[in-house]
Write an enzyme that holds these catalytic residues in place. Structure first.
Site, short mmCIF file in Angstrom:
data_model
loop_
_atom_site.label_atom_id
_atom_site.label_comp_id
_atom_site.label_asym_id
_atom_site.label_seq_id
_atom_site.Cartn_x
_atom_site.Cartn_y
_atom_site.Cartn_z
N GLU A 35 0.99 -1.21 0.02
CA GLU A 35 -0.07 0.00 0.02
C GLU A 35 0.88 1.19 -0.08
OE1 GLU A 35 -3.30 0.99 -0.11
OE2 GLU A 35 -2.36 3.01 0.07
N GLU A 356 -27.78 11.37 -3.88
CA GLU A 356 -27.44 11.42 -2.40
C GLU A 356 -27.87 12.68 -2.07
OE1 GLU A 356 -23.34 10.77 -1.93
OE2 GLU A 356 -23.34 12.17 -0.16
N HIS A 442 -16.45 8.66 -8.02
CA HIS A 442 -16.47 7.42 -8.19
C HIS A 442 -15.86 6.66 -9.56
CE1 HIS A 442 -20.49 7.48 -6.02
NE2 HIS A 442 -19.77 7.63 -5.18
N ASN A 480 -23.68 4.43 -5.57
CA ASN A 480 -22.20 4.54 -5.00
C ASN A 480 -21.71 2.94 -5.17
OD1 ASN A 480 -24.71 5.82 -3.79
ND2 ASN A 480 -22.96 7.19 -2.95
P1 FDA Z 1 -9.32 2.21 -3.91
O1 FDA Z 1 -9.29 3.24 -4.43
O2 FDA Z 1 -10.38 2.12 -2.31
O3 FDA Z 1 -8.16 1.69 -3.06
C1 FDA Z 1 -6.93 1.73 -4.00
C2 FDA Z 1 -5.70 1.73 -3.18
O4 FDA Z 1 -4.48 1.37 -3.65
C3 FDA Z 1 -5.49 2.91 -2.43
O5 FDA Z 1 -5.19 2.75 -1.14
C4 FDA Z 1 -4.37 3.27 -2.89
O6 FDA Z 1 -3.43 4.35 -1.97
C5 FDA Z 1 -3.49 2.09 -3.44
N1 FDA Z 1 -2.56 2.12 -4.57
C6 FDA Z 1 -2.65 3.02 -5.70
N2 FDA Z 1 -1.80 2.60 -6.57
C7 FDA Z 1 -1.13 1.92 -5.86
C8 FDA Z 1 0.50 1.41 -6.04
N3 FDA Z 1 1.12 1.60 -7.33
N4 FDA Z 1 1.25 0.67 -5.28
C9 FDA Z 1 0.77 0.70 -3.89
N5 FDA Z 1 -0.64 1.04 -3.53
C10 FDA Z 1 -1.35 1.49 -4.57
N6 FDA Z 1 -18.51 4.91 -2.71
C11 FDA Z 1 -19.56 4.17 -2.16
O7 FDA Z 1 -20.04 3.12 -2.36
N7 FDA Z 1 -20.12 4.90 -1.27
C12 FDA Z 1 -20.02 6.14 -0.84
O8 FDA Z 1 -20.65 6.73 0.20
C13 FDA Z 1 -18.84 6.94 -1.17
N8 FDA Z 1 -18.37 8.16 -0.92
C14 FDA Z 1 -17.31 8.58 -1.55
C15 FDA Z 1 -16.72 9.70 -0.99
C16 FDA Z 1 -15.23 10.23 -1.37
C17 FDA Z 1 -14.89 11.50 -1.02
C18 FDA Z 1 -14.66 9.51 -2.33
C19 FDA Z 1 -13.26 9.61 -2.73
C20 FDA Z 1 -15.13 8.31 -2.74
C21 FDA Z 1 -16.15 7.86 -2.42
N9 FDA Z 1 -16.91 6.56 -2.96
C22 FDA Z 1 -18.17 5.96 -2.34
C23 FDA Z 1 -16.23 5.72 -3.70
C24 FDA Z 1 -15.39 4.62 -3.36
O9 FDA Z 1 -14.55 4.83 -2.02
C25 FDA Z 1 -14.49 4.09 -4.41
O10 FDA Z 1 -15.46 3.57 -5.25
C26 FDA Z 1 -13.72 2.60 -3.81
O11 FDA Z 1 -12.88 2.96 -2.55
C27 FDA Z 1 -12.89 2.20 -4.94
O12 FDA Z 1 -12.39 0.85 -4.43
P2 FDA Z 1 -11.34 0.04 -5.19
O13 FDA Z 1 -11.09 -1.23 -4.37
O14 FDA Z 1 -11.43 0.02 -6.55
O15 FDA Z 1 -9.99 0.93 -4.78
#
Ligand code: FDA
Length: 507
Positions: A35, A356, A442, A480
């Site tokens: 991570e 929302e 998203h 979401n």
């Molecule tokens: P996610 O983005 O969660 O995780 C990826 C991880 O990989 C991160 O920790 C990152 O640092 C790491 N990473 C990236 N590249 C890397 C590399 N090269 N080496 C090592 N680590 C690396 N959705 C929902 O369903 N309900 C909600 O209420 C909300 N609200 C919301 C608010 C806000 C402010 C945001 C920003 C987003 C939301 N979302 C949401 C969206 C939701 O959070 C999002 O869809 C998911 O976190 C995506 O999940 P993933 O598993 O795809 O990756």
């Protein structure tokens, strides 16, 4: 060097990654999670792990010199943002030419910064988006499994109806009803019982003191408290933090070799490591996993990746908008930062919208109703590899968001008309703007299921290489997305462990 060998590596610690690691750990497979962000468990000088939304400090942002809050302006005054020291903070805003994407950084990925809204998509739309996935199986097995693993809960309706903390949501519901549009309660991973105790004043406040996008100090069951805690509990999973995967290559014996940069929380390079594995799961999110594979294809380290890598990206039709209420219709100085209601106009034949009813916890009465609309925008963007910057660049134009704006406008024009109210034009930047069409929460797609991968996330052209996160979903899911990302990861990893992994790790 030959690098340290581990049977399985999972890149990232978001939803797809956390599911994969837990199920690998349960199957007895030694798994290393890498991570790039930090672990959020140590209190800062103020005694809190995360900083608040109204007085952000360096913990808020991923290597920025100034915070970049979604509502950067209020009456055109830049009141929400602060100058900060560059640091491995929890929220990143990745700025492309005409679209900015918010993502979480740290152990738990997006679960650390998101609103916790845990919505199972409507089945008819899921079938439209992912027709090759067996919906019966998803809705009978994997969506329930995801909801239980994430610890999704419903709000107590009686409490909702009388608490001052949800005045804004009840006002939003009433105003939608005047336009003939219905609302629905939205389940959440926030502990609603804890929130009630916050309201009673018996525990420290989190949702009720405007915490959310820079992390919740209490109440929220983020992945580090659910899937990742369970994964570590198997005794087979290890997480390395502040480790960013840079390159992936395949060796002649079929194993993968990763180059990984370890930094300190101020961004100083501590070490460059080589780590090798047999099974490699990419859970770095839509932006992260897509960038890793694009870089590998374009620099030739995984030259057989197909042309679908980088395609099919969309912002889930995200558009933010806000309305100004009459003075006799206050939305409340006290607002829970965890949303509880959505306006459900998805059956609208011309402009389906799920919106929302969002909080704007400013600590004072604003008369603002804020919304995050999810629309059905058919436009898609493409990532291309920028060799000079060594990063994935997003080809997406502002005009591509026009269908999303039109859909949101159609709904909120009707709501304004029925309530004789207007839009707020001052919240989304320096110019008059009623719809925020230049950022999203998203991001979806980039390595789409069935195109860049097979029907279970196995990357086309390479054995034992998998995509597990939001990049599998082709740009839109109508609600979401994290419940869908989690459920799809549950489905895929079950098959992969059974067919690809089980026998190869017998020690
Ligand atoms: P996610 O983005 O969660 O995780 C990826 C991880 O990989 C991160 O920790 C990152 O640092 C790491 N990473 C990236 N590249 C890397 C590399 N090269 N080496 C090592 N680590 C690396 N959705 C929902 O369903 N309900 C909600 O209420 C909300 N609200 C919301 C608010 C806000 C402010 C945001 C920003 C987003 C939301 N979302 C949401 C969206 C939701 O959070 C999002 O869809 C998911 O976190 C995506 O999940 P993933 O598993 O795809 O990756």
């Amino acid at each position: 060097s030959d690098g340290t060998f581990v049977p399985a590596v999972v890149v990232g610690t978001g939803y797809g990654a956390a599911v994969s690691a837990l199920r690998l750990g349960e199957a007895g497979v030694s798994t290393l999670m890498l991570e790039m962000g930090r672990l959020w468990n140590q209190p800062g000088p103020d005694g809190d792990v995360f900083c608040g939304m109204l007085q952000p400090d360096k913990r808020s942002s991923w290597f920025k010199t100034r915070t970049e809050a979604p509502l950067g302006s209020f009456l055109w005054l830049d009141v929400a943002n602060r100058d900060i020291e560059p640091y491995a903070g929890v929220l990143d805003r990745v700025n492309f030419d005409q679209m900015s994407v918010y993502v979480g950084r740290g152990v738990g990925g997006g679960s650390l910064v998101n609103g916790g809204m845990a919505v199972t998509p409507r089945r008819s739309y899921f079938e439209e988006v992912l027709p090759q996935v067996d919906a019966d199986e998803m809705y009978s097995t994997y969506f329930p499994r995801a909801n239980s693993g994430l610890r999704v809960k419903n709000i107590d309706r009686g409490w909702f109806e009388q608490t001052e903390w949800y005045t804004y949501a009840r006002v939003g519901r009433e105003q939608a009803a005047k336009a003939g549009v219905g609302t629905t309660f939205v389940p959440n991973v926030y502990d609603w019982d804890y929130m009630r105790r916050e309201a009673d004043g018996t525990v420290p406040r989190s949702a009720l003191t405007a915490e959310v996008i820079y992390g919740n100090n209490h109440g929220k069951v983020s992945l580090d408290k659910s899937y990742l805690a369970a994964a570590l509990g198997t005794g087979n999973v290890v997480i390395e933090t502040l480790h960013q995967v840079k390159t992936i290559r395949q060796r002649s014996d079929g194993t993968y070799l990763l180059t990984v940069e370890q930094k300190d929380d101020g961004g100083k390079l501590l070490a460059t490591k080589e780590i090798s594995c047999r099974h490699l799961f990419l859970g770095a999110g839509s932006l992260g996993s897509t960038e890793l594979l694009l870089r590998a294809r374009e620099t030739g380290t995984l030259a057989n990746l197909n042309s679908e890598i980088g395609g099919g990206w969309g912002p889930n039709g995200n558009v933010m908008t806000a309305r100004a209420n009459h003075v006799w219709n206050p939305t409340g100085a006290r607002q829970s930062s965890i949303p509880a209601l959505g306006i459900d106009d998805w059956d609208n034949p011309d402009h389906p919208v799920f919106a929302e009813i969002a909080p704007m916890p400013a600590g004072l009465e604003t008369w603002v109703s804020l919304y995050l609309a999810i629309t059905k925008n058919p436009e898609r963007g493409t990532f291309v590899y920028d060799a000079a910057k060594d990063r994935a660049d997003l080809r997406w134009t502002r005009e591509q968001n026009a269908p999303a704006v039109a859909a949101a406008k159609s709904l909120f024009d009707r709501i304004n008309k029925a309530n004789t109210t207007m839009y707020r034009y001052d919240l989304f930047g320096k110019r008059l703007k009623a719809f925020a069409d230049d950022f999203c929460y998203h991001p979806l797609g980039g390595c789409v299921l069935g195109r860049a991968t097979d029907n279970y996330g196995r990357v086309t052209g390479y054995k034992n290489l998998y995509v597990t996160d939001g990049s599998l979903i082709p740009g839109s899911i109508g609600v979401n997305p994290f419940v869908t990302i989690t459920a799809l990861a549950e489905r895929n990893v079950e098959r992969i462990i059974r067919e690809d992994v089980k026998d190869s790790h017998r020690d």
